[in-house]
Structures are given as structure tokens and as C-alpha cells.
Design a protein around this motif. Structure first.
Motif, PDB file in Angstrom:
ATOM      1  N   GLU A   6       0.841  -1.189   0.000  1.00 45.71           N
ATOM      2  CA  GLU A   6       0.000   0.000   0.000  1.00 45.71           C
ATOM      3  C   GLU A   6       0.876   1.239   0.000  1.00 45.71           C
ATOM      4  O   GLU A   6       1.895   1.293   0.673  1.00 45.71           O
ATOM      5  N   VAL A  21      -1.086   2.391  -4.929  1.00 42.46           N
ATOM      6  CA  VAL A  21      -1.748   1.196  -4.428  1.00 42.46           C
ATOM      7  C   VAL A  21      -2.525   1.551  -3.163  1.00 42.46           C
ATOM      8  O   VAL A  21      -1.966   2.057  -2.191  1.00 42.46           O
ATOM      9  N   MET A  22      -3.844   1.276  -3.202  1.00 41.93           N
ATOM     10  CA  MET A  22      -4.715   1.578  -2.077  1.00 41.93           C
ATOM     11  C   MET A  22      -5.126   0.311  -1.324  1.00 41.93           C
ATOM     12  O   MET A  22      -5.540   0.374  -0.175  1.00 41.93           O
ATOM     13  N   GLY A  23      -5.043  -0.835  -1.987  1.00 45.56           N
ATOM     14  CA  GLY A  23      -5.421  -2.087  -1.358  1.00 45.56           C
ATOM     15  C   GLY A  23      -5.543  -3.194  -2.385  1.00 45.56           C
ATOM     16  O   GLY A  23      -5.207  -3.023  -3.549  1.00 45.56           O
ATOM     17  N   ARG A  24      -6.045  -4.333  -1.915  1.00 49.54           N
ATOM     18  CA  ARG A  24      -6.243  -5.500  -2.788  1.00 49.54           C
ATOM     19  C   ARG A  24      -7.638  -6.051  -2.574  1.00 49.54           C
ATOM     20  O   ARG A  24      -8.173  -5.994  -1.467  1.00 49.54           O
TER      21      ARG A  24
END
Length: 71
Positions: A6, A21-24
Motif C-alpha cells: 500500500e 496502491v490503495m489495497g487489494r
């Protein structure tokens, strides 16, 4: 590129967009454009590293946007 964390910046190789990237979510990584905006999903296998000069521009853009937000 499976080991992105993240906050890292990456390139969505499908269209060349840079995202943070904020999450998955399952097989997808959620990305947000530098400076904010709508998130999008990108398959992890479509992620690429960002060249240093491009990364610097993205971070400057994000900082500039933060400076314009009301406090």
C-alpha cells in the motif's frame, strides 16, 4: 508484480496510467491516480514498476494537490 505494498506507485500496463496502491481485492489491486480521483481495479499481473523520473512527477503532482485542499 505480486509484492507491491500500500502506498507504492505503479503503472497499469494495460493503459499506462500511474496509480498509488490503495489495497487489494481478490486478484485485483486498487489504484488511485496521483493527487486523488477515482480508484480503479488492475490485475496484479498488469502492474509494472514506475521509472524514477515518472515517480517524482507523480509525487509532486500529489503534493501540489494536497497544498490546494482547504485545511
Amino acid at each position: 508484480m505480486n509484492s507491491v505494498g500500500e502506498g507504492e506507485y505503479v503503472i497499469d500496463s494495460r493503459d499506462g496510467r500511474i496509480g498509488r496502491v490503495m489495497g487489494r481485492e481478490g486478484p485485483y489491486v486498487q489504484l488511485r491516480p496521483p493527487g486523488g480521483g477515482q480508484e480503479w481495479d488492475c490485475p496484479a499481473e498488469a502492474l509494472r514498476h514506475v521509472p524514477p523520473a515518472v515517480l517524482l512527477r507523480a509525487r509532486v503532482r500529489e503534493r501540489n494537490r494536497q497544498g490546494r485542499l482547504p485545511g
